[in-house]
Design an enzyme around this catalytic site. Structure first.
Site, PDB file in Angstrom:
ATOM      1  N   CYS A 380       0.983  -1.223   0.171  1.00 55.26           N
ATOM      2  CA  CYS A 380      -0.186  -0.117  -0.017  1.00 55.26           C
ATOM      3  C   CYS A 380       0.857   1.180  -0.035  1.00 55.26           C
ATOM      4  O   CYS A 380       1.457   1.432  -0.889  1.00 55.26           O
ATOM      5  CB  CYS A 380      -1.021   0.000   1.123  1.00 55.26           C
ATOM      6  SG  CYS A 380      -2.551   0.982   1.017  1.00 55.26           S
ATOM      7  N   HIS A 519      -3.514  -5.194   0.658  1.00 63.33           N
ATOM      8  CA  HIS A 519      -3.045  -5.756   1.922  1.00 63.33           C
ATOM      9  C   HIS A 519      -3.097  -7.098   1.881  1.00 63.33           C
ATOM     10  O   HIS A 519      -3.878  -7.919   2.530  1.00 63.33           O
ATOM     11  CB  HIS A 519      -3.500  -5.253   2.972  1.00 63.33           C
ATOM     12  CG  HIS A 519      -3.522  -3.850   3.437  1.00 63.33           C
ATOM     13  ND1 HIS A 519      -2.437  -3.226   3.977  1.00 63.33           N
ATOM     14  CD2 HIS A 519      -3.962  -2.822   3.038  1.00 63.33           C
ATOM     15  CE1 HIS A 519      -2.578  -2.123   4.069  1.00 63.33           C
ATOM     16  NE2 HIS A 519      -3.475  -1.579   3.419  1.00 63.33           N
ATOM     17  N   GLU A 521      -1.277  -9.428   3.530  1.00 62.02           N
ATOM     18  CA  GLU A 521      -1.112  -9.802   5.069  1.00 62.02           C
ATOM     19  C   GLU A 521      -2.435 -10.394   5.573  1.00 62.02           C
ATOM     20  O   GLU A 521      -2.488 -11.119   6.378  1.00 62.02           O
ATOM     21  CB  GLU A 521      -0.231  -8.803   5.571  1.00 62.02           C
ATOM     22  CG  GLU A 521      -1.061  -7.688   6.290  1.00 62.02           C
ATOM     23  CD  GLU A 521      -1.077  -6.385   5.249  1.00 62.02           C
ATOM     24  OE1 GLU A 521      -0.902  -6.838   4.228  1.00 62.02           O
ATOM     25  OE2 GLU A 521      -1.449  -5.486   5.529  1.00 62.02           O
TER      26      GLU A 521
HETATM   27  N1  GLN Z   1      -2.180   6.614   2.767  1.00 66.12           N
HETATM   28  C1  GLN Z   1      -2.160   5.864   1.558  1.00 66.12           C
HETATM   29  C2  GLN Z   1      -3.710   6.007   0.934  1.00 66.12           C
HETATM   30  O1  GLN Z   1      -4.505   6.424   1.587  1.00 66.12           O
HETATM   31  C3  GLN Z   1      -1.917   4.330   1.947  1.00 66.12           C
HETATM   32  C4  GLN Z   1      -2.807   3.704   2.700  1.00 66.12           C
HETATM   33  C5  GLN Z   1      -2.271   2.486   3.241  1.00 66.12           C
HETATM   34  O2  GLN Z   1      -1.343   2.013   3.159  1.00 66.12           O
HETATM   35  N2  GLN Z   1      -3.064   1.614   3.737  1.00 66.12           N
HETATM   36  O3  GLN Z   1      -3.686   5.576  -0.426  1.00 66.12           O
END
Ligand code: GLN
Length: 547
Positions: A380, A519, A521
């Site tokens: 992310c 994600h 994970e």
């Molecule tokens: N802050 C970033 C976004 O909103 C990444 C979010 C995250 O890593 N879950 O796109």
């Protein structure tokens, strides 16, 4: 109709109720039953999505896009049953539902009270989907005696009372403290906490007693006598070297047996625990160790990156190695050269995060991994930082950055290679965000699919052409920069089905450098390690052979 197990806690918090619930779920599955696990949290926040990871640990996201308590992560890791939005609820949400009904006039002007209105709302939540499973395991957050918890305890008491005999049981998790000076285990706090439960009408069927020392038979009998529980339903729960040892350890201690006895299920089907035995064998007889640096922000609290820590362990299970993860605060690299910190690690992981603090340090970590050919997994925000790094260093965009940080700063400082997406497609539905959406309501949340480029590392790791992964973010990589980034060796190896949103990027001329917008994970399990974590740890093992 499902049978219900209610899991409560006493004496102190943090006794591992969530783990005990998850392990019980796994044991019932090993005996051929289907299970669903649920968490009822007495706090007044409406959902955990806007709670700080410092305070509450990570936010666990479900396929259907709910931001839930990290205990649902435990449940999924142990049972493999994908959690749903309807598996977690807080007192705040319950009260909100009740108050919304009151405003709508659903109660026809009657007086609204905790009993029956709040308790009815809790009971309705407990019943959702009860026909789909053999056992519903419901964990009540907090400890017995908490003021916020009272409506929940009252609701489960009523619920059990309304059902036929042997349809609901109560498991209470307590602590037996050890007094070093006298060399004794103390049962009094357990007695008091059971007394408190009984005062509100709940008589536990099984006691799970956490203890750092062996519990002598004499003490077990005493607990049984004073707490009105059968001696073989007083289950010792000792500290474990790995949480994944819990199913086998609890089984040996008689936990699942006692639960089935309390339901009067006889004869009990025999458990098949071979897959858990294999996991323990792999953990205990690892063939080597790799060191992974996790460069993030919330480094003060283990639970903030719970699923990542677990997924790394699963990657180790897949490769029969021990993974030693070391957490490094990204901000350090904004002051210091990362090289002395990162040399000696076999792989680098940059996890997700929100806000600008620490991001320049994460960009430096991504640069180090790219230029030194160290395996890299960016999740992310970790993917977004890797894209910014390449855009700045190679694609001629020296001022590349994310719109997220410009929005925060209130002025434009960057060329936004990462931008705020306002509408997108989910399945066959169009989703739109408006600036007026409530906080937390403006994110791309939950499961979305990605199409993988044949021949890419991503496709090789998954062994599939299309995957579905969980998202929780606002910003996206802007595909208008795709050509420039590709010219620098970046491969867009996973794209949303409409081709607009980069889901996975990787570097062509690098041993293993992968960034994912989702994600992974959250879907990794000890019995089924996530393919990307398995491949990442494999790359770390290969790197360790070169050193
Ligand atoms: N802050 C970033 C976004 O909103 C990444 C979010 C995250 O890593 N879950 O796109």
């Amino acid at each position: 109709m499902a049978r219900y197990v209610f899991i409560t806690g006493g004496v102190v918090s943090s006794l591992g109720k969530g783990l005990a619930s998850a392990a019980l779920g796994a044991l019932l599955q090993a005996r051929g039953f289907t299970v669903r696990l649920r968490k009822l949290d007495p706090y007044l926040n409406v959902d955990p999505g806007t709670m700080s990871p410092f305070e509450h640990g990570e936010v666990f996201v479900t396929d259907d896009g709910a931001e839930t308590d990290l205990d649902l992560g435990h449940y999924e890791r142990f049972t493999g049953v994908p959690a749903r939005a309807t598996d977690s609820i807080s007192a705040g949400r319950i009260y909100m539902n009740v108050l919304e009904k009151e405003r709508r006039g659903d109660y026809l002007g009657r007086t609204i009270q905790v009993i029956p209105h709040v308790t009815d709302e809790i009971k309705a939540f407990l019943r959702i989907g009860e026909d789909e499973t053999d056992f519903m395991l419901c964990e009540i957050g907090g400890t017995v005696g908490d003021i916020e918890g009272l409506p929940f305890f009252e609701a489960i008491r009523q619920f059990a009372h309304e059902r036929p005999r042997h349809a609901c049981i109560f498991v209470h998790v307590t602590l037996l403290p050890f007094i070093a000076a006298s060399g004794e285990l103390k049962t009094k706090p357990t007695q008091h906490s059971v007394k408190e439960l009984r005062a509100i009408g709940i008589a536990p069927d099984v006691l799970l007693c956490r203890s750092e020392h062996p519990i002598p038979d004499k003490e077990r009998e005493k607990i049984a006598l004073f707490c009105n529980v059968r001696p073989d339903a007083v289950i010792p729960a000792y500290d474990l070297t790995s949480i994944y040892a819990a199913p086998l350890a609890y089984h040996r201690a008689g936990f699942d047996r006692a639960v089935l006895d309390a339901f009067a299920i006889a004869p009990a089907p025999r458990p098949d625990l071979r897959r858990w035995e294999d996991v323990i064998d792999r953990l205990e007889h690892a063939e080597g160790e790799v060191r992974v640096a996790v460069v993030g922000k919330y480094t003060g609290l283990d639970d903030a990156y719970k699923s990542i820590a677990e997924a790394l362990t699963h990657g180790g299970i897949a490769n029969r190695v021990r993974v030693r993860a070391e957490w490094i605060d990204a901000e350090i690299f904004e002051r210091e050269d990362p090289a002395p910190w990162l040399e000696g690690f076999h792989a680098i992981l940059v996890p997700g995060g929100f806000g600008e603090r620490g991001t320049e340090g994460k960009i430096k970590a991504a640069a180090f991994a790219r230029l030194r050919a160290v395996p890299y997994l960016g999740i992310c925000l970790g993917m977004q930082m890797a894209v910014i790094e390449l855009a700045r260093d190679c694609a001629g965009l020296a001022d590349a950055g994310s719109e997220e940080f410009d929005v925060e700063a209130g002025r434009r400082r960057f060329t936004p290679v990462i931008y705020h997406l306002k509408e997108w497609v989910q399945g066959n539905r169009r989703v739109e965000r408006r600036p007026t959406d409530a906080k937390g309501g403006t994110m791309r949340l939950g499961a979305y699919s990605a199409l993988l480029a044949p021949g890419s590392r991503a496709a090789a790791a998954y062994g599939a052409g299309e995957v579905e992964e969980r998202h929780r973010h606002r910003y996206e990589v802007d595909i208008r920069y795709r050509d420039r980034l590709e010219a620098c060796g970046m491969v867009f190896s996973g794209m949303s089905p409409d081709g607009r949103l980069p889901e996975i990027v990787e570097l062509r001329d690098h041993p293993w450098f992968v960034g994912v917008q989702f994600h992974p994970e959250l879907k990794s399990k000890p019995l089924a390690p996530h393919p990307l974590f398995a491949a990442f740890v494999r790359a770390a093992v290969e790197a360790s052979r070169l050193v």
